[in-house]
Design a protein around this motif. Structure first.
Motif, short mmCIF file in Angstrom:
data_model
loop_
_atom_site.label_atom_id
_atom_site.label_comp_id
_atom_site.label_asym_id
_atom_site.label_seq_id
_atom_site.Cartn_x
_atom_site.Cartn_y
_atom_site.Cartn_z
N ASP A 68 0.81 -1.22 0.00
CA ASP A 68 0.00 0.00 0.00
C ASP A 68 0.84 1.27 0.00
N ILE A 69 2.15 1.14 -0.21
CA ILE A 69 3.03 2.31 -0.19
C ILE A 69 3.04 2.97 -1.56
N ALA A 70 3.05 4.30 -1.59
CA ALA A 70 3.02 5.06 -2.84
C ALA A 70 4.27 4.78 -3.68
N PRO A 71 4.15 4.88 -5.02
CA PRO A 71 5.28 4.56 -5.90
C PRO A 71 6.55 5.34 -5.58
N ASP A 72 6.41 6.64 -5.25
CA ASP A 72 7.60 7.46 -5.02
C ASP A 72 8.29 7.14 -3.71
N LYS A 73 7.67 6.32 -2.88
CA LYS A 73 8.28 5.93 -1.60
C LYS A 73 8.95 4.55 -1.67
N ARG A 74 8.85 3.88 -2.82
CA ARG A 74 9.34 2.50 -2.90
C ARG A 74 10.80 2.40 -3.37
N ARG A 75 11.33 3.45 -3.93
CA ARG A 75 12.70 3.43 -4.47
C ARG A 75 12.89 2.29 -5.47
N VAL A 76 12.09 2.38 -6.52
CA VAL A 76 12.14 1.40 -7.60
C VAL A 76 12.78 2.06 -8.82
N GLY A 77 13.74 1.38 -9.44
CA GLY A 77 14.36 1.87 -10.66
C GLY A 77 13.77 1.17 -11.87
N MET A 78 13.06 1.91 -12.73
CA MET A 78 12.39 1.30 -13.88
C MET A 78 13.08 1.72 -15.18
N VAL A 79 13.22 0.75 -16.08
CA VAL A 79 13.74 1.01 -17.42
C VAL A 79 12.70 0.49 -18.40
N PHE A 80 12.20 1.41 -19.25
CA PHE A 80 11.10 1.08 -20.15
C PHE A 80 11.59 0.81 -21.57
N GLN A 81 10.70 0.20 -22.33
CA GLN A 81 10.94 -0.03 -23.75
C GLN A 81 11.11 1.29 -24.51
N SER A 82 10.37 2.33 -24.08
CA SER A 82 10.30 3.57 -24.85
C SER A 82 11.33 4.63 -24.45
N TYR A 83 12.23 4.30 -23.51
CA TYR A 83 13.28 5.21 -23.02
C TYR A 83 12.70 6.33 -22.16
N ALA A 84 11.59 6.98 -22.61
CA ALA A 84 10.92 8.04 -21.85
C ALA A 84 11.88 9.18 -21.49
N LEU A 85 12.63 9.66 -22.48
CA LEU A 85 13.55 10.78 -22.28
C LEU A 85 12.91 12.07 -22.78
N TYR A 86 13.25 13.19 -22.13
CA TYR A 86 12.74 14.49 -22.57
C TYR A 86 13.57 14.97 -23.76
N PRO A 87 12.94 15.16 -24.93
CA PRO A 87 13.71 15.50 -26.14
C PRO A 87 14.36 16.88 -26.09
N HIS A 88 13.82 17.81 -25.28
CA HIS A 88 14.36 19.17 -25.26
C HIS A 88 15.52 19.32 -24.27
N LEU A 89 15.80 18.27 -23.51
CA LEU A 89 16.90 18.33 -22.55
C LEU A 89 18.09 17.53 -23.06
N SER A 90 19.28 17.94 -22.65
CA SER A 90 20.49 17.17 -22.97
C SER A 90 20.51 15.88 -22.17
N VAL A 91 21.47 15.02 -22.48
CA VAL A 91 21.64 13.79 -21.71
C VAL A 91 21.82 14.13 -20.23
N ALA A 92 22.73 15.06 -19.95
CA ALA A 92 22.97 15.45 -18.56
C ALA A 92 21.71 16.05 -17.94
N GLY A 93 20.97 16.84 -18.72
CA GLY A 93 19.74 17.46 -18.22
C GLY A 93 18.68 16.43 -17.87
N ASN A 94 18.55 15.40 -18.71
CA ASN A 94 17.60 14.33 -18.41
C ASN A 94 17.96 13.62 -17.11
N LEU A 95 19.24 13.40 -16.90
CA LEU A 95 19.67 12.69 -15.70
C LEU A 95 19.59 13.56 -14.45
N GLU A 96 19.84 14.83 -14.61
CA GLU A 96 19.86 15.74 -13.46
C GLU A 96 18.45 16.05 -12.96
#
Length: 323
Positions: A68-96
């Motif tokens: 019953d714990i909220a997703p942001d409290k579980r510390r789960v690292g997810m990697v998706f098929q679609s990458y889900a990166l922000y196109p307007h940000l640099s690589v470093a910007g996406n990570l930061e």
């Protein structure tokens, strides 16, 4: 920290999506979820991540019940098929971005991003945008983002399905090294059974929301517990021969051999696969597949046989293994 699912079920209305799913994934261990489309693989990841809530059952991380714990409290690292990166940000910007949302100071954000880019071998791509990267590089960025969360568990949903076969083969050992060296439990969803067998310590075969078999890749191949698993695991596909006593015999293509006294067959097709050939034969039992050396040539008359200790026996009605 161990991930444990205990009798987890999930319904949408009256439809059962998952039914009584239980498994355990230890630290540094990878469990692959495989099965046909719609069998519940991605739903399982969503339940572990907290994006959906089980209808019944429990999910534990270590000793903590996180059902019953909220997703942001579980510390789960997810990697998706679609990458889900922000196109307007640099690589470093996406990570930061995620670090900034979590309140990490700027100096620490910069250091953490630099460190993770070194780990995924993208330090020289930090200023580029996602559209300037190859598919493999974008997947490394998505992986780096998961690593930065310092998660308790990694969930990977078809992470390499958008990549071509050669690139998947190149990235697979790299991905396995980066993820499993963290000594966290990993749940890996894939349609590619070769990928599952290469990545996973255990494979869970799902069928219609139920666990059909959970075992090591070797055990799944050598001792499938049902006709469904025998058909699903292994390429080329297993040969199945029905018998009059209600038994279906399964023989792997590599276990068939040519001889002079076996079942008479006729060659229909053959495929050269580099190190070996696959022949498709017609017989009184229907089509049979046999793997042979690359230089094998057919005779006018063909016969095949096998050792009985290499066959698998299943109850034709129930589909369950007999021996």
């Amino acid at each position: 920290m161990t991930l444990t699912l205990t009798n987890v079920s999930f319904k949408i209305g009256d439809q059962d999506i998952l039914r009584d799913l239980s498994f355990t994934v230890k630290p540094g261990e990878c469990l692959a979820l495989v099965g046909p489309s719609g069998c519940g693989k991605s739903t399982t990841l969503r339940l572990i991540a907290g994006l959906d809530r089980p209808t019944s059952g429990s999910i534990y991380l270590g000793q903590d019940n996180v059902t019953d714990i909220a997703p942001d409290k579980r510390r789960v690292g997810m990697v998706f098929q679609s990458y889900a990166l922000y196109p307007h940000l640099s690589v470093a910007g996406n990570l930061e971005l995620g670090l900034r949302i979590r309140g990490i100071t700027k100096s620490l954000r910069i250091r953490k991003v630099q460190e993770v880019l070194q780990r995924v071998q993208l330090s020289d791509r930090a200023s580029l945008r996602p559209t300037q990267l190859s598919g493999g590089q974008r997947q490394r960025v998505a992986l780096a983002r998961a690593l930065l969360r310092d998660p308790k568990v990694y969930l990977l949903d078809e992470p390499m399905s958008n990549l071509d076969a050669q690139l998947r083969e190149e990235l697979r050992p790299e991905l396995k090294h980066l993820i499993l060296k963290e000594q966290k439990p990993v749940v890996y969803v894939t349609h590619d059974q070769h990928e599952a067998m290469a990545m996973a310590d255990q494979i869970a075969v799902l069928r219609d929301g139920r666990l059909e078999q959970l075992a090591s890749p070797t055990m799944l191949y050598q001792k499938p517990e049902s006709l469904f698993v025998a058909r699903f695991i292994g390429r080329p596909q297993i040969n199945l021969i029905p018998k009059d006593d209600g038994t279906t015999i399964g023989i792997r293509p590599e276990c068939l051999r040519l001889d002079s006294v076996g079942i008479p067959c006729r060659l229909i097709e053959r495929e050269w696969l580099g190190s070996h050939q696959l022949w498709l034969l017609d017989s009184q039992h229907g089509h049979l597949r046999i793997t042979l050396p690359a230089d094998a040539e057919p005779n006018e008359t063909l016969h095949v046989s096998w050792n009985t200790n290499e066959q698998h026996c299943f109850n034709t009605d129930t589909g369950k293994r007999r021996s």
